[in-house]
Design an enzyme around this catalytic site. Structure first.
Site, short mmCIF file in Angstrom:
data_model
loop_
_atom_site.label_atom_id
_atom_site.label_comp_id
_atom_site.label_asym_id
_atom_site.label_seq_id
_atom_site.Cartn_x
_atom_site.Cartn_y
_atom_site.Cartn_z
CG HIS A 161 -6.50 6.45 4.62
ND1 HIS A 161 -5.59 5.99 3.73
CD2 HIS A 161 -5.78 6.96 5.65
CE1 HIS A 161 -4.36 6.22 4.18
NE2 HIS A 161 -4.44 6.80 5.34
CG ASP A 198 -1.81 1.20 1.32
OD1 ASP A 198 -2.45 1.51 0.31
OD2 ASP A 198 -1.89 1.85 2.39
CB SER A 199 0.24 4.78 -0.79
OG SER A 199 -0.97 4.88 -0.08
CB CYS A 207 -2.82 1.07 -2.63
SG CYS A 207 -2.80 2.78 -3.21
CD GLU A 257 -2.37 9.99 6.54
OE1 GLU A 257 -1.79 11.05 6.30
OE2 GLU A 257 -2.13 8.92 5.95
CB CYS A 261 -9.55 5.59 -0.55
SG CYS A 261 -8.05 6.10 0.34
#
Lengths: 267, 267
Positions: free
Chosen positions: B185, B9-10, B72, B151, B183
């Site tokens: 997240h 993943d990124s 991702c 985040e 995504c």
């Protein structure tokens, strides 16, 4: 001296510094590098920001620059010393001039600093401000949502007002009278930030003072470009050249015709 | 087959996929790589995301992985085909399983997709959904502020509610009944997103379906690990190993003891 000045940033934010340099030093040629592939720097470790900055300095040296401007607060905070050891041209960063200006601006010796996580964590503004005057109280706050808000174009928006209010909330009780916008993106939110802090707080944008420091340094070292020479402005990025050009044309006074992609990992 | 599964993943978002794989395939060893130095991918070009993905695939191949999971959405959207040409192990991405699940979920054939700028711009969800059923209406929206909000830990917050309301505003008139959280997240904001969309809209998290696809593929190709073998979970990142460990321990069911730094640009 007829060589260009190298300027770099993690992305497009440093163009606000480049703009101020073009204004104060119209006879100087510039080579700008924006690390748009690896932006943002503000969340990365010192080791990684140093590595990326070294690669960029190596690239700028291939362009025979006579000085390097670190137009990114995070890279200024984390990588200036490493670059000074590595390159043999003078370096100007954005943090020292910003700290100097804030120290000259404050009357009550209470200064606020806004920046990325990595800049704030480095404590660099406190260090410079306390070198200037150990009696200054520094209140600093990391504002990780500011860069994404700027990149979404929400300069004047209720969401931005809420976020600004949240980040500045704790700072209010300290009665600061100067606030350093310690990331090149933040001046684009100065309208909302200024309304939140009120008229009693002076907002400090390091770009102006950085260009002034650069000019003084070039003069002192007799590196200023001779009058009447050709002036070129070259732009390089690590990703998304087209997006960069359109942003650059919204910020800079002169038209950016083309921007070249650089494989920066190869440096 | 007793080799590990490679997942990348990124950054940390793919851990939600790793968690689901650990749950559905408890006998499999995993090698996870998070490109924390170059996160985010969602704003980068196809050329750059492909380059980074190829470097990571080369790294995973040095760990002798028997399959690669692209955990991702952006890398799934932009780099899957390139990786397939490059590696000789099977690849599972998160987009195809997510699209499949959404197509199975919808009743009125109106599906919403939320993702990063690059994922939405790629049109990959539309393409897969229309391959499954050309009559599906797909309404997609890039949500660049979601990752920074996650985040910042603002999972339940008035600012997050405002941002979600803004991004979903235009989608309302289409009366979608399924919404892909495209995504890794975004599932962390499912509370706020779910309240905004209301009970009539089913939220689709591709992680579950991705682990299921992986399991089916390993079975079909006779690559499942033999019962009773040793199970290892190794973690690698390109920056900030300590921050990664603390995030991983908040997400994963098993304790992550150590995470190694990889100089990914060297691959």
């Amino acid at each position: 001296m007829n060589a260009p000045i190298g300027i770099f940033d993690s992305g497009v934010g440093g163009l606000t510094v480049a703009k101020e340099i073009m204004r104060q030093l119209p006879g100087e040629s510039l080579v700008y590098f924006g690390d748009t592939a690896r932006v943002p720097y503000g969340t990365k470790s010192k080791a990684t920001v140093c590595k990326y900055s070294r690669q960029i300095a190596r690239f700028l040296q291939t362009r025979k620059v006579k000085a390097i401007v670190i137009a990114c607060n995070t890279a200024s905070a984390l990588a200036r010393e490493e670059l000074e050891e590595m390159v043999d041209v003078p370096i100007v960063d954005v943090v020292r001039p910003g700290a100097k200006m804030a120290a000259e601006t404050t009357r009550n010796k209470k200064i606020g600093v806004l920046g990325t996580r990595s800049t704030i964590k480095s404590g660099i503004y406190e260090r410079y401000l306390h070198q200037i005057d150990a009696e200054i109280t520094v209140v600093s706050k990391a504002c990780p949502l500011f860069v994404p808000l700027v990149e979404e174009g929400l300069f004047e928006d209720r969401i931005t007002e809420d976020v600004v209010g949240r980040y500045l909330h704790d700072m209010k009780e300290y009665e600061i009278d100067s606030l350093v916008l310690g990331c090149t993106h933040y001046p684009l939110l100065r309208g909302v930030i200024g309304r939140e802090t009120g008229d009693g707080v002076r907002l400090v944008n390091p770009a102006y003072e950085t260009a002034k420091s650069l000019k003084e340094m070039l003069k002192e070292k007799e590196l200023l470009a001779p009058a009447g020479g050709e002036v070129t402005h070259d732009f390089f990025v690590s990703d998304g050249a087209d997006e960069f050009i359109s942003f650059a044309n919204s910020v800079l006074p002169r038209r950016v015709e083309n921007t070249s992609l650089v494989d920066i990992e190869a440096y």
